[in-house]
Motif scaffolding. Sequence first.
Motif, PDB file in Angstrom:
ATOM      1  N   ASN A   1     -11.621   6.395  -6.150  1.00 51.81           N
ATOM      2  CA  ASN A   1     -12.939   6.855  -5.722  1.00 51.81           C
ATOM      3  C   ASN A   1     -12.976   7.431  -4.316  1.00 51.81           C
ATOM      4  OD1 ASN A   1     -14.213   6.035  -8.159  1.00 51.81           O
ATOM      5  ND2 ASN A   1     -13.979   3.929  -7.455  1.00 51.81           N
ATOM      6  N   TRP A   2     -11.840   7.396  -3.621  1.00 46.67           N
ATOM      7  CA  TRP A   2     -11.806   7.968  -2.277  1.00 46.67           C
ATOM      8  C   TRP A   2     -10.479   8.668  -2.070  1.00 46.67           C
ATOM      9  CZ3 TRP A   2      -8.850   8.303   1.973  1.00 46.67           C
ATOM     10  CH2 TRP A   2      -9.444   8.834   3.111  1.00 46.67           C
ATOM     11  N   PHE A   3     -10.549   9.877  -1.574  1.00 47.43           N
ATOM     12  CA  PHE A   3      -9.364  10.617  -1.166  1.00 47.43           C
ATOM     13  C   PHE A   3      -9.805  11.732  -0.239  1.00 47.43           C
ATOM     14  CE2 PHE A   3     -10.731  12.377  -5.231  1.00 47.43           C
ATOM     15  CZ  PHE A   3     -10.835  13.730  -4.974  1.00 47.43           C
ATOM     16  N   SER A   4      -8.877  12.231   0.531  1.00 47.74           N
ATOM     17  CA  SER A   4      -9.181  13.382   1.374  1.00 47.74           C
ATOM     18  C   SER A   4      -8.443  14.585   0.812  1.00 47.74           C
ATOM     19  CB  SER A   4      -8.774  13.124   2.826  1.00 47.74           C
ATOM     20  OG  SER A   4      -7.389  12.930   2.926  1.00 47.74           O
ATOM     21  N   TYR A   5      -8.931  15.762   1.155  1.00 47.37           N
ATOM     22  CA  TYR A   5      -8.259  16.975   0.703  1.00 47.37           C
ATOM     23  C   TYR A   5      -8.477  18.079   1.731  1.00 47.37           C
ATOM     24  CZ  TYR A   5     -12.854  18.577  -0.854  1.00 47.37           C
ATOM     25  OH  TYR A   5     -14.172  18.944  -0.900  1.00 47.37           O
ATOM     26  N   SER A   6      -7.551  19.009   1.740  1.00 51.24           N
ATOM     27  CA  SER A   6      -7.672  20.153   2.633  1.00 51.24           C
ATOM     28  C   SER A   6      -6.912  21.320   2.045  1.00 51.24           C
ATOM     29  CB  SER A   6      -7.133  19.811   4.028  1.00 51.24           C
ATOM     30  OG  SER A   6      -5.777  19.428   3.941  1.00 51.24           O
TER      31      SER A   6
ATOM     32  N   MET B   1       0.838  -1.174   0.000  1.00 50.11           N
ATOM     33  CA  MET B   1       0.000   0.000   0.000  1.00 50.11           C
ATOM     34  C   MET B   1       0.882   1.235   0.000  1.00 50.11           C
ATOM     35  SD  MET B   1      -3.036  -0.869   2.689  1.00 50.11           S
ATOM     36  CE  MET B   1      -1.865  -1.408   3.899  1.00 50.11           C
ATOM     37  N   LYS B   2       0.345   2.305  -0.567  1.00 52.22           N
ATOM     38  CA  LYS B   2       1.075   3.562  -0.652  1.00 52.22           C
ATOM     39  C   LYS B   2       0.172   4.722  -0.249  1.00 52.22           C
ATOM     40  CE  LYS B   2       4.802   2.035  -2.897  1.00 52.22           C
ATOM     41  NZ  LYS B   2       5.512   1.063  -2.157  1.00 52.22           N
ATOM     42  N   GLN B   3       0.828   5.777   0.201  1.00 51.98           N
ATOM     43  CA  GLN B   3       0.151   7.046   0.442  1.00 51.98           C
ATOM     44  C   GLN B   3       0.658   8.017  -0.601  1.00 51.98           C
ATOM     45  OE1 GLN B   3       1.322   9.532   3.815  1.00 51.98           O
ATOM     46  NE2 GLN B   3      -0.854   9.868   4.193  1.00 51.98           N
ATOM     47  N   ILE B   4      -0.263   8.649  -1.295  1.00 50.27           N
ATOM     48  CA  ILE B   4       0.076   9.674  -2.275  1.00 50.27           C
ATOM     49  C   ILE B   4      -0.398  10.999  -1.717  1.00 50.27           C
ATOM     50  CG2 ILE B   4      -0.267  10.501  -4.628  1.00 50.27           C
ATOM     51  CD1 ILE B   4      -1.088   7.575  -5.323  1.00 50.27           C
ATOM     52  N   LYS B   5       0.500  11.953  -1.625  1.00 48.09           N
ATOM     53  CA  LYS B   5       0.135  13.319  -1.237  1.00 48.09           C
ATOM     54  C   LYS B   5       0.467  14.216  -2.407  1.00 48.09           C
ATOM     55  CE  LYS B   5       0.276  13.440   3.687  1.00 48.09           C
ATOM     56  NZ  LYS B   5      -0.436  14.428   4.417  1.00 48.09           N
ATOM     57  N   ALA B   6      -0.507  14.980  -2.838  1.00 52.74           N
ATOM     58  CA  ALA B   6      -0.302  15.927  -3.931  1.00 52.74           C
ATOM     59  C   ALA B   6      -0.681  17.309  -3.445  1.00 52.74           C
ATOM     60  CB  ALA B   6      -1.148  15.541  -5.134  1.00 52.74           C
ATOM     61  N   ILE B   7       0.183  18.264  -3.690  1.00 56.62           N
ATOM     62  CA  ILE B   7      -0.106  19.662  -3.368  1.00 56.62           C
ATOM     63  C   ILE B   7      -0.266  20.365  -4.709  1.00 56.62           C
ATOM     64  CG2 ILE B   7       0.731  21.759  -2.274  1.00 56.62           C
ATOM     65  CD1 ILE B   7       2.329  19.883  -0.376  1.00 56.62           C
ATOM     66  N   ILE B   8      -1.479  20.870  -4.956  1.00 53.71           N
ATOM     67  CA  ILE B   8      -1.818  21.418  -6.268  1.00 53.71           C
ATOM     68  C   ILE B   8      -2.421  22.815  -6.136  1.00 53.71           C
ATOM     69  CG2 ILE B   8      -2.208  19.123  -7.239  1.00 53.71           C
ATOM     70  CD1 ILE B   8      -5.270  19.783  -7.012  1.00 53.71           C
ATOM     71  N   ARG B   9      -2.507  23.498  -7.258  1.00 52.48           N
ATOM     72  CA  ARG B   9      -3.190  24.796  -7.303  1.00 52.48           C
ATOM     73  C   ARG B   9      -4.681  24.608  -6.994  1.00 52.48           C
ATOM     74  NH1 ARG B   9      -0.461  28.654 -10.413  1.00 52.48           N
ATOM     75  NH2 ARG B   9       1.378  27.819 -11.464  1.00 52.48           N
ATOM     76  N   LYS B  10      -5.242  25.555  -6.276  1.00 52.33           N
ATOM     77  CA  LYS B  10      -6.673  25.491  -5.976  1.00 52.33           C
ATOM     78  C   LYS B  10      -7.502  25.525  -7.256  1.00 52.33           C
ATOM     79  CE  LYS B  10      -8.071  27.854  -2.281  1.00 52.33           C
ATOM     80  NZ  LYS B  10      -8.250  28.983  -1.358  1.00 52.33           N
ATOM     81  N   THR B  11      -7.016  26.249  -8.249  1.00 52.06           N
ATOM     82  CA  THR B  11      -7.772  26.395  -9.493  1.00 52.06           C
ATOM     83  C   THR B  11      -7.808  25.116 -10.318  1.00 52.06           C
ATOM     84  OG1 THR B  11      -5.791  27.213 -10.612  1.00 52.06           O
ATOM     85  CG2 THR B  11      -7.288  28.856  -9.666  1.00 52.06           C
ATOM     86  N   ARG B  12      -6.987  24.126  -9.997  1.00 54.10           N
ATOM     87  CA  ARG B  12      -6.949  22.878 -10.752  1.00 54.10           C
ATOM     88  C   ARG B  12      -7.619  21.722 -10.005  1.00 54.10           C
ATOM     89  NH1 ARG B  12      -6.037  23.806 -15.905  1.00 54.10           N
ATOM     90  NH2 ARG B  12      -5.328  21.672 -16.116  1.00 54.10           N
ATOM     91  N   PHE B  13      -8.191  21.998  -8.835  1.00 50.99           N
ATOM     92  CA  PHE B  13      -8.750  20.931  -8.012  1.00 50.99           C
ATOM     93  C   PHE B  13      -9.866  20.153  -8.723  1.00 50.99           C
ATOM     94  CE2 PHE B  13     -11.884  19.408  -4.875  1.00 50.99           C
ATOM     95  CZ  PHE B  13     -11.120  18.394  -4.334  1.00 50.99           C
ATOM     96  N   GLU B  14     -10.802  20.840  -9.336  1.00 54.82           N
ATOM     97  CA  GLU B  14     -11.925  20.151  -9.987  1.00 54.82           C
ATOM     98  C   GLU B  14     -11.439  19.246 -11.112  1.00 54.82           C
ATOM     99  OE1 GLU B  14     -15.109  19.867  -9.083  1.00 54.82           O
ATOM    100  OE2 GLU B  14     -14.601  21.051  -7.323  1.00 54.82           O
ATOM    101  N   GLN B  15     -10.447  19.705 -11.892  1.00 54.86           N
ATOM    102  CA  GLN B  15      -9.905  18.879 -12.970  1.00 54.86           C
ATOM    103  C   GLN B  15      -9.209  17.644 -12.400  1.00 54.86           C
ATOM    104  OE1 GLN B  15      -9.655  22.209 -12.732  1.00 54.86           O
ATOM    105  NE2 GLN B  15      -9.429  23.176 -14.725  1.00 54.86           N
ATOM    106  N   VAL B  16      -8.455  17.816 -11.314  1.00 54.16           N
ATOM    107  CA  VAL B  16      -7.761  16.695 -10.689  1.00 54.16           C
ATOM    108  C   VAL B  16      -8.777  15.715 -10.103  1.00 54.16           C
ATOM    109  CG1 VAL B  16      -6.218  16.021  -8.793  1.00 54.16           C
ATOM    110  CG2 VAL B  16      -5.623  17.956 -10.270  1.00 54.16           C
ATOM    111  N   LYS B  17      -9.792  16.219  -9.449  1.00 56.72           N
ATOM    112  CA  LYS B  17     -10.828  15.357  -8.871  1.00 56.72           C
ATOM    113  C   LYS B  17     -11.474  14.494  -9.951  1.00 56.72           C
ATOM    114  CE  LYS B  17     -14.860  17.024  -7.645  1.00 56.72           C
ATOM    115  NZ  LYS B  17     -15.952  17.705  -6.944  1.00 56.72           N
TER     116      LYS B  17
ATOM    117  N   ILE C   1      -4.070  16.890  -1.486  1.00 57.10           N
ATOM    118  CA  ILE C   1      -4.881  15.692  -1.677  1.00 57.10           C
ATOM    119  C   ILE C   1      -4.107  14.510  -1.103  1.00 57.10           C
ATOM    120  CG2 ILE C   1      -5.889  14.133  -3.393  1.00 57.10           C
ATOM    121  CD1 ILE C   1      -6.087  16.600  -5.239  1.00 57.10           C
ATOM    122  N   THR C   2      -4.776  13.687  -0.306  1.00 53.48           N
ATOM    123  CA  THR C   2      -4.160  12.482   0.252  1.00 53.48           C
ATOM    124  C   THR C   2      -4.941  11.271  -0.210  1.00 53.48           C
ATOM    125  OG1 THR C   2      -3.435  13.709   2.207  1.00 53.48           O
ATOM    126  CG2 THR C   2      -3.465  11.307   2.369  1.00 53.48           C
ATOM    127  N   ILE C   3      -4.210  10.301  -0.776  1.00 57.31           N
ATOM    128  CA  ILE C   3      -4.808   9.071  -1.276  1.00 57.31           C
ATOM    129  C   ILE C   3      -4.060   7.900  -0.644  1.00 57.31           C
ATOM    130  CG2 ILE C   3      -5.292   7.664  -3.320  1.00 57.31           C
ATOM    131  CD1 ILE C   3      -4.878  10.325  -4.950  1.00 57.31           C
TER     132      ILE C   3
END
Length: 115
Positions: free
Chosen positions: A26-31, A1-17, A60-62
């Motif tokens: 299908n599941w991730f957390s974000y803040s 298992m792995k943890q992926i953390k991505a730090i992205i621009r707020k303006t790109r969140f919907e595209q990344v989602k 984003i944390t996956i």
Amino acid sequence: MKQIKAIIRKTRFEQVKEALFTADINWFSYSEVHATGQNREDRIYRGVMYSTDIISRIEITIICRDQFVKPAVDAILEAAHTGEVGDGRIFVSPIDETWSIRTGECGDTVLADKK
């Protein structure tokens, strides 16, 4: 298992989602997070001057099985890319153990969809 953390621009969140959902993540957390970057100059955006000292981003944390790491990373890379400085970073770390609080179950089976 792995943890992926991505730090992205707020303006790109919907595209990344949407890209993650398309990649079967299908599941991730974000803040919302704040960071300091290397670029510390005043910039003008839409007629407003602002300092680049503090940068607002989405983290984003996956947590996923190993076979989903590449599709998730590829989806984030493609959807978050603008080509400008400050597009973000992706970090992948190993996860040693995972527990289900509800069932007490241990291992990557807790990541399975159960109803």
